[in-house]
Scaffold this active site. Structure first.
Site, PDB file in Angstrom:
ATOM      1  N   ASP A  59      11.093   5.016  -4.751  1.00 39.27           N
ATOM      2  CA  ASP A  59      10.936   3.562  -4.686  1.00 39.27           C
ATOM      3  C   ASP A  59      10.317   3.214  -3.341  1.00 39.27           C
ATOM      4  O   ASP A  59      10.380   4.014  -2.394  1.00 39.27           O
ATOM      5  CB  ASP A  59      12.283   2.862  -4.851  1.00 39.27           C
ATOM      6  CG  ASP A  59      12.150   1.488  -5.501  1.00 39.27           C
ATOM      7  OD1 ASP A  59      11.012   1.002  -5.626  1.00 39.27           O
ATOM      8  OD2 ASP A  59      13.169   0.908  -5.875  1.00 39.27           O
ATOM      9  N   HIS A 117       4.998  -4.064  -0.558  1.00 37.68           N
ATOM     10  CA  HIS A 117       5.721  -4.092  -1.837  1.00 37.68           C
ATOM     11  C   HIS A 117       4.774  -4.212  -3.027  1.00 37.68           C
ATOM     12  O   HIS A 117       5.069  -3.696  -4.104  1.00 37.68           O
ATOM     13  CB  HIS A 117       6.712  -5.253  -1.840  1.00 37.68           C
ATOM     14  CG  HIS A 117       7.584  -5.299  -3.060  1.00 37.68           C
ATOM     15  ND1 HIS A 117       8.518  -4.314  -3.357  1.00 37.68           N
ATOM     16  CD2 HIS A 117       7.663  -6.200  -4.067  1.00 37.68           C
ATOM     17  CE1 HIS A 117       9.131  -4.618  -4.488  1.00 37.68           C
ATOM     18  NE2 HIS A 117       8.640  -5.749  -4.938  1.00 37.68           N
ATOM     19  N   LYS A 129      12.622  -2.056 -16.278  1.00 40.79           N
ATOM     20  CA  LYS A 129      13.601  -2.831 -15.512  1.00 40.79           C
ATOM     21  C   LYS A 129      13.389  -4.329 -15.683  1.00 40.79           C
ATOM     22  O   LYS A 129      12.264  -4.818 -15.698  1.00 40.79           O
ATOM     23  CB  LYS A 129      13.503  -2.470 -14.022  1.00 40.79           C
ATOM     24  CG  LYS A 129      14.512  -3.191 -13.147  1.00 40.79           C
ATOM     25  CD  LYS A 129      14.484  -2.671 -11.724  1.00 40.79           C
ATOM     26  CE  LYS A 129      13.334  -3.228 -10.934  1.00 40.79           C
ATOM     27  NZ  LYS A 129      13.406  -2.856  -9.515  1.00 40.79           N
ATOM     28  N   ARG A 147      14.859  -7.776 -13.703  1.00 45.27           N
ATOM     29  CA  ARG A 147      15.673  -8.255 -12.585  1.00 45.27           C
ATOM     30  C   ARG A 147      16.340  -9.573 -12.957  1.00 45.27           C
ATOM     31  O   ARG A 147      15.679 -10.560 -13.239  1.00 45.27           O
ATOM     32  CB  ARG A 147      14.816  -8.433 -11.324  1.00 45.27           C
ATOM     33  CG  ARG A 147      15.634  -8.876 -10.116  1.00 45.27           C
ATOM     34  CD  ARG A 147      14.832  -8.764  -8.831  1.00 45.27           C
ATOM     35  NE  ARG A 147      14.553  -7.387  -8.464  1.00 45.27           N
ATOM     36  CZ  ARG A 147      15.403  -6.581  -7.868  1.00 45.27           C
ATOM     37  NH1 ARG A 147      16.638  -7.005  -7.574  1.00 45.27           N
ATOM     38  NH2 ARG A 147      15.068  -5.342  -7.565  1.00 45.27           N
ATOM     39  N   ASN A 188      20.439 -23.764  22.954  1.00 44.75           N
ATOM     40  CA  ASN A 188      20.070 -24.519  21.747  1.00 44.75           C
ATOM     41  C   ASN A 188      19.518 -23.612  20.649  1.00 44.75           C
ATOM     42  O   ASN A 188      18.904 -24.084  19.691  1.00 44.75           O
ATOM     43  CB  ASN A 188      19.063 -25.615  22.084  1.00 44.75           C
ATOM     44  CG  ASN A 188      17.742 -25.049  22.610  1.00 44.75           C
ATOM     45  OD1 ASN A 188      17.625 -23.831  22.798  1.00 44.75           O
ATOM     46  ND2 ASN A 188      16.774 -25.911  22.849  1.00 44.75           N
TER      47      ASN A 188
END
Length: 320
Positions: A213, A125, A187, A189, A32
């Protein structure tokens, strides 16, 4: 020490550095689609550490981690520490649209409800995500490890470039470690895999760029940045990140770009098997040392003396 199924190789390397055995566990999926986890070692009154980065399939690995925590609590563990090298939901950290979920806070609450006593993670982040957790968080950084890669190179004509202003503070600290100037892209997005970089702030003409980054997913931001750097006189670039997710066409995009000379990442997440040129710096020794210090009740922040003031102990105050 236990490992989920997300990145057992990293867990094994952490254990090797610690000089302890990785305890076995068993994860099963029923017909399941439900998961069941069993820890195959005695946890009673032990300090349990579970290594599980949140990588694709992220929801499966998150649920597996929660079930492992629950199993450890049910087995009378003295404490449970979730070692999450990559905390995927850190990108969902704010309400930037109507009726939108803030997954970073929700997942932190789920970990607390499951019974996690402490979290060890790396390069969230956004700094505010640290505050989402109701338990202590040891937030590690890979800046020192990435900097070691570049110290062996000729940096006389190099400049550190951040893809956006949000990462500019971290890029500035990285640049200071290498004794280099810093620049940043402006930047916007448009979607998860589409960005627009309007301009580059900083003098990059004729220089070799080191693009830093925190994570690379599809590589869209990096390619857009490379195109803008080419317009401003940059002929080649090295790309560095902590979390190399390399989803979708990222590997193809980065390998085929003529101006990218190398890509450097860490092993917080499993590395692509089809990219032998990828430079990978291991963070297993750093996690092992952090875990050893946590277990002994010693300072973790002192690991980063001279690397990043945000992670290291407070400096003496200037006289008034």
């Amino acid at each position: 020490m236990f490992s989920g199924s997300a990145h057992p190789k990293l867990a094994e390397e952490i254990c090797s550095n610690l000089g302890v055995a990785l305890s076995p566990s068993d994860s099963q999926r029923f017909s399941n689609d439900c998961l069941q986890v069993q820890l195959l070692d005695n946890c009673r009154q032990r300090d349990v550490y579970i290594v599980q980065p949140l990588v694709a399939p992220t929801q499966d690995h998150l649920m597996e981690l929660l079930l492992m925590v629950d199993a450890a609590r049910g087995a009378s563990a003295a404490s449970v520490t979730a070692v999450i090298p990559h905390y995927a939901y850190a990108r969902s950290d704010k309400k930037d649209a109507s009726r939108i979920s803030i997954g970073g806070k929700l997942v932190a609450d789920m970990l607390a409800t499951a019974g996690v006593n402490r979290v060890v993670t790396m390069t969230l982040h956004a700094p505010q995500v640290h505050g989402f957790f109701s338990m202590p968080v040891d937030h590690l950084t890979a800046l020192g490890e990435l900097a070691e890669h570049y110290r062996a190179q000729d940096l006389s004509n190099a400049i550190v470039v951040s893809p956006d202003f949000g990462n500019a503070k971290t890029a500035s600290q990285f640049a200071r470690l290498l004794g280099l100037p810093v620049a940043a892209g402006s930047k916007q997005r448009k979607a998860d895999d589409k960005v627009v970089i309007d301009t580059i702030v900083g003098d990059v003409a004729g220089k070799r760029a080191i693009v830093l980054d925190d994570e690379i997913a599809t590589g869209g931001s990096i390619i857009e940045l490379m195109d803008k750097l080419a317009e401003t006189g940059v002929t080649e670039a090295s790309v560095a990140c902590t979390h190399g997710l390399f989803a979708g066409k990222a590997v193809e995009r980065l390998r085929s770009h003529p101006a990218i000379t190398e890509v450097v990442t860490t092993d917080t997440v499993p590395v692509p098997a089809d990219w032998p040129e990828l430079k990978v710096r291991s963070v297993a020794p750093l996690f092992a040392e952090a875990i050893a210090r946590i277990h002994a009740g010693e300072s973790v922040s002192s690991l980063f003396d001279g690397v990043d003031p945000a992670h290291a102990p407070p400096q003496p105050k200037l006289p008034l």
